[in-house]
Motif scaffolding. Structure first.
Motif, PDB file in Angstrom:
ATOM      1  N   ASP A  59       0.885  -1.120   0.030  1.00  0.00           N
ATOM      2  CA  ASP A  59       0.046   0.090   0.205  1.00  0.00           C
ATOM      3  C   ASP A  59       0.858   1.146   0.011  1.00  0.00           C
ATOM      4  OD1 ASP A  59       0.856  -0.489   2.674  1.00  0.00           O
ATOM      5  OD2 ASP A  59      -1.217   0.405   3.437  1.00  0.00           O
ATOM      6  N   ARG A  60       2.130   1.104   0.118  1.00  0.00           N
ATOM      7  CA  ARG A  60       3.011   2.207   0.137  1.00  0.00           C
ATOM      8  C   ARG A  60       3.876   2.286  -1.257  1.00  0.00           C
ATOM      9  NH1 ARG A  60       5.125   4.521   5.656  1.00  0.00           N
ATOM     10  NH2 ARG A  60       4.967   6.312   4.209  1.00  0.00           N
ATOM     11  N   GLN A  61       3.870   1.137  -1.980  1.00  0.00           N
ATOM     12  CA  GLN A  61       4.811   1.411  -3.129  1.00  0.00           C
ATOM     13  C   GLN A  61       4.811   2.591  -4.040  1.00  0.00           C
ATOM     14  OE1 GLN A  61       4.012  -1.461  -6.613  1.00  0.00           O
ATOM     15  NE2 GLN A  61       6.081  -2.255  -6.345  1.00  0.00           N
ATOM     16  N   ARG A  62       3.465   2.891  -4.351  1.00  0.00           N
ATOM     17  CA  ARG A  62       3.132   4.095  -5.316  1.00  0.00           C
ATOM     18  C   ARG A  62       3.985   5.297  -4.553  1.00  0.00           C
ATOM     19  NH1 ARG A  62       3.786   5.209 -10.020  1.00  0.00           N
ATOM     20  NH2 ARG A  62       3.525   2.865  -9.819  1.00  0.00           N
ATOM     21  N   GLU A  63       3.847   5.289  -3.268  1.00  0.00           N
ATOM     22  CA  GLU A  63       4.248   6.713  -2.571  1.00  0.00           C
ATOM     23  C   GLU A  63       5.711   6.715  -2.740  1.00  0.00           C
ATOM     24  OE1 GLU A  63       4.227   8.248   2.062  1.00  0.00           O
ATOM     25  OE2 GLU A  63       3.463   6.407   1.579  1.00  0.00           O
ATOM     26  N   LEU A  64       6.319   5.411  -2.526  1.00  0.00           N
ATOM     27  CA  LEU A  64       7.980   5.441  -2.673  1.00  0.00           C
ATOM     28  C   LEU A  64       8.139   5.587  -4.083  1.00  0.00           C
ATOM     29  CD1 LEU A  64      10.680   4.905  -1.389  1.00  0.00           C
ATOM     30  CD2 LEU A  64      10.298   2.318  -1.945  1.00  0.00           C
ATOM     31  N   VAL A  65       7.478   5.252  -5.148  1.00  0.00           N
ATOM     32  CA  VAL A  65       7.848   5.480  -6.634  1.00  0.00           C
ATOM     33  C   VAL A  65       7.912   6.838  -6.952  1.00  0.00           C
ATOM     34  CG1 VAL A  65       7.126   5.276  -8.927  1.00  0.00           C
ATOM     35  CG2 VAL A  65       7.483   3.322  -7.506  1.00  0.00           C
ATOM     36  N   GLU A  66       7.008   7.509  -6.478  1.00  0.00           N
ATOM     37  CA  GLU A  66       6.605   9.049  -6.494  1.00  0.00           C
ATOM     38  C   GLU A  66       7.814   9.788  -5.614  1.00  0.00           C
ATOM     39  OE1 GLU A  66       2.572   9.933  -5.652  1.00  0.00           O
ATOM     40  OE2 GLU A  66       1.886   8.573  -7.072  1.00  0.00           O
ATOM     41  N   LEU A  67       8.106   9.311  -4.583  1.00  0.00           N
ATOM     42  CA  LEU A  67       9.194  10.181  -3.743  1.00  0.00           C
ATOM     43  C   LEU A  67      10.476   9.844  -4.652  1.00  0.00           C
ATOM     44  CD1 LEU A  67      10.249  11.672  -1.179  1.00  0.00           C
ATOM     45  CD2 LEU A  67      10.939   9.278  -0.471  1.00  0.00           C
ATOM     46  N   LEU A  68      10.686   9.007  -5.000  1.00  0.00           N
ATOM     47  CA  LEU A  68      11.707   8.761  -5.689  1.00  0.00           C
ATOM     48  C   LEU A  68      12.170   9.427  -6.944  1.00  0.00           C
ATOM     49  CD1 LEU A  68      12.434   4.875  -4.828  1.00  0.00           C
ATOM     50  CD2 LEU A  68      14.006   6.862  -4.022  1.00  0.00           C
ATOM     51  N   THR A  69      10.942   9.507  -7.751  1.00  0.00           N
ATOM     52  CA  THR A  69      10.923  10.080  -9.048  1.00  0.00           C
ATOM     53  C   THR A  69      11.089  11.443  -8.688  1.00  0.00           C
ATOM     54  OG1 THR A  69       9.446   8.375  -9.989  1.00  0.00           O
ATOM     55  CG2 THR A  69       9.445  10.619 -11.062  1.00  0.00           C
ATOM     56  N   ILE A  70      10.491  12.215  -7.768  1.00  0.00           N
ATOM     57  CA  ILE A  70      10.708  13.531  -7.412  1.00  0.00           C
ATOM     58  C   ILE A  70      11.933  14.015  -6.871  1.00  0.00           C
ATOM     59  CG2 ILE A  70       9.859  15.322  -6.049  1.00  0.00           C
ATOM     60  CD1 ILE A  70       7.036  14.060  -6.018  1.00  0.00           C
ATOM     61  N   ALA A  71      12.492  13.167  -6.340  1.00  0.00           N
ATOM     62  CA  ALA A  71      13.808  13.083  -5.676  1.00  0.00           C
ATOM     63  C   ALA A  71      14.754  13.176  -6.816  1.00  0.00           C
ATOM     64  CB  ALA A  71      14.483  12.131  -4.543  1.00  0.00           C
ATOM     65  N   LEU A  83      26.039  11.059  -1.621  1.00  0.00           N
ATOM     66  CA  LEU A  83      25.623  10.500  -0.440  1.00  0.00           C
ATOM     67  C   LEU A  83      25.890  11.426   0.880  1.00  0.00           C
ATOM     68  CD1 LEU A  83      26.810   6.777  -0.404  1.00  0.00           C
ATOM     69  CD2 LEU A  83      24.257   7.499  -0.828  1.00  0.00           C
ATOM     70  N   ALA A  84      26.820  12.368   0.683  1.00  0.00           N
ATOM     71  CA  ALA A  84      27.139  13.311   1.806  1.00  0.00           C
ATOM     72  C   ALA A  84      26.515  14.449   1.748  1.00  0.00           C
ATOM     73  CB  ALA A  84      28.822  13.405   1.741  1.00  0.00           C
ATOM     74  N   ASP A  85      25.748  14.805   0.474  1.00  0.00           N
ATOM     75  CA  ASP A  85      25.182  16.006   0.206  1.00  0.00           C
ATOM     76  C   ASP A  85      23.840  16.145   1.154  1.00  0.00           C
ATOM     77  OD1 ASP A  85      22.790  17.204  -1.560  1.00  0.00           O
ATOM     78  OD2 ASP A  85      24.556  18.191  -2.363  1.00  0.00           O
ATOM     79  N   PRO A  86      23.645  17.207   1.693  1.00  0.00           N
ATOM     80  CA  PRO A  86      22.575  17.424   2.633  1.00  0.00           C
ATOM     81  C   PRO A  86      21.267  17.482   2.013  1.00  0.00           C
ATOM     82  CG  PRO A  86      24.403  18.951   3.284  1.00  0.00           C
ATOM     83  CD  PRO A  86      24.588  18.282   1.960  1.00  0.00           C
ATOM     84  N   GLU A  87      21.150  17.961   1.010  1.00  0.00           N
ATOM     85  CA  GLU A  87      19.818  18.032   0.311  1.00  0.00           C
ATOM     86  C   GLU A  87      19.399  16.608  -0.410  1.00  0.00           C
ATOM     87  OE1 GLU A  87      17.465  20.624  -2.942  1.00  0.00           O
ATOM     88  OE2 GLU A  87      19.422  20.738  -3.191  1.00  0.00           O
ATOM     89  N   ALA A  88      20.342  15.576  -0.820  1.00  0.00           N
ATOM     90  CA  ALA A  88      20.159  14.557  -1.004  1.00  0.00           C
ATOM     91  C   ALA A  88      19.744  13.609   0.040  1.00  0.00           C
ATOM     92  CB  ALA A  88      21.361  13.930  -1.882  1.00  0.00           C
ATOM     93  N   ARG A  89      20.463  13.853   1.061  1.00  0.00           N
ATOM     94  CA  ARG A  89      20.309  13.019   2.268  1.00  0.00           C
ATOM     95  C   ARG A  89      18.693  13.104   2.930  1.00  0.00           C
ATOM     96  NH1 ARG A  89      24.069  10.426   4.638  1.00  0.00           N
ATOM     97  NH2 ARG A  89      23.680  10.609   6.601  1.00  0.00           N
ATOM     98  N   VAL A  90      18.054  14.313   2.761  1.00  0.00           N
ATOM     99  CA  VAL A  90      16.641  14.552   3.033  1.00  0.00           C
ATOM    100  C   VAL A  90      15.839  13.531   2.234  1.00  0.00           C
ATOM    101  CG1 VAL A  90      14.858  15.974   2.994  1.00  0.00           C
ATOM    102  CG2 VAL A  90      17.111  17.146   3.830  1.00  0.00           C
ATOM    103  N   HIS A  91      16.090  13.445   1.168  1.00  0.00           N
ATOM    104  CA  HIS A  91      15.241  12.602   0.142  1.00  0.00           C
ATOM    105  C   HIS A  91      15.617  11.194   0.475  1.00  0.00           C
ATOM    106  CE1 HIS A  91      13.070  15.578  -2.015  1.00  0.00           C
ATOM    107  NE2 HIS A  91      14.418  16.114  -2.261  1.00  0.00           N
ATOM    108  N   MET A  92      16.829  10.816   0.936  1.00  0.00           N
ATOM    109  CA  MET A  92      17.283   9.402   1.216  1.00  0.00           C
ATOM    110  C   MET A  92      16.494   9.159   2.549  1.00  0.00           C
ATOM    111  SD  MET A  92      21.240   8.943  -0.131  1.00  0.00           S
ATOM    112  CE  MET A  92      21.664  10.306   0.752  1.00  0.00           C
ATOM    113  N   GLY A  93      16.543  10.023   3.461  1.00  0.00           N
ATOM    114  CA  GLY A  93      15.863   9.933   4.830  1.00  0.00           C
ATOM    115  C   GLY A  93      14.230   9.675   4.454  1.00  0.00           C
ATOM    116  N   GLN A  94      13.788  10.272   3.746  1.00  0.00           N
ATOM    117  CA  GLN A  94      12.310  10.208   3.520  1.00  0.00           C
ATOM    118  C   GLN A  94      11.933   8.742   2.751  1.00  0.00           C
ATOM    119  OE1 GLN A  94      11.890  13.563   0.964  1.00  0.00           O
ATOM    120  NE2 GLN A  94      10.977  14.753   2.781  1.00  0.00           N
TER     121      GLN A  94
END
Length: 108
Positions: free
Chosen positions: A23-35, A76-87
């Motif tokens: 039930d969360r697959q689509r949410e993760l796909v959308e997050l990764l696409t936006i990131a 991986l060390a980039d603060p902005e990228a880390r926000v999306h990876m954490g999400q």
């Protein structure tokens, strides 16, 4: 640039397999696409990314190419990228990122 998979491609290949509740697959796909659109593709060394969703709803795979392993590590060390990876980590039950080399390619 299109994703090209060849034995001699001068890229570092990331394959990250996320396990997720269906039930969360689509949410993760959308997050990764936006990131990828908003952050990752603007980082030095980014080449391509492809987001795959399993038919059974339990996995999402990110297949990405970077010019070098050093470029990937810098992201991986980039603060902005880390926000999306954490999400993404908060949505997934588990994730397993590794850099790979292409060892064999076959075409029909």
């Amino acid at each position: 640039m299109a994703t090209t998979i060849t034995l001699d491609a001068p890229v570092a290949t990331l394959i990250n397999v996320f396990t997720v509740q269906s039930d969360r697959q689509r949410e993760l796909v959308e997050l990764l696409t936006i990131a990828t659109e908003e952050v990752m593709r603007h980082r030095p060394g980014f080449v391509t990314a492809n987001i795959h969703a399993s038919a059974d709803g339990t996995r999402v795979v990110n297949y990405a190419q970077w010019e070098s392993a050093a470029d990937f590590q810098a992201m991986l060390a980039d603060p902005e990228a880390r926000v999306h990876m954490g999400q993404a980590a908060a949505i997934a039950d588990h994730f397993d990122p590794h850099l790979y080399t292409v060892e064999s390619v076959h075409h029909g």
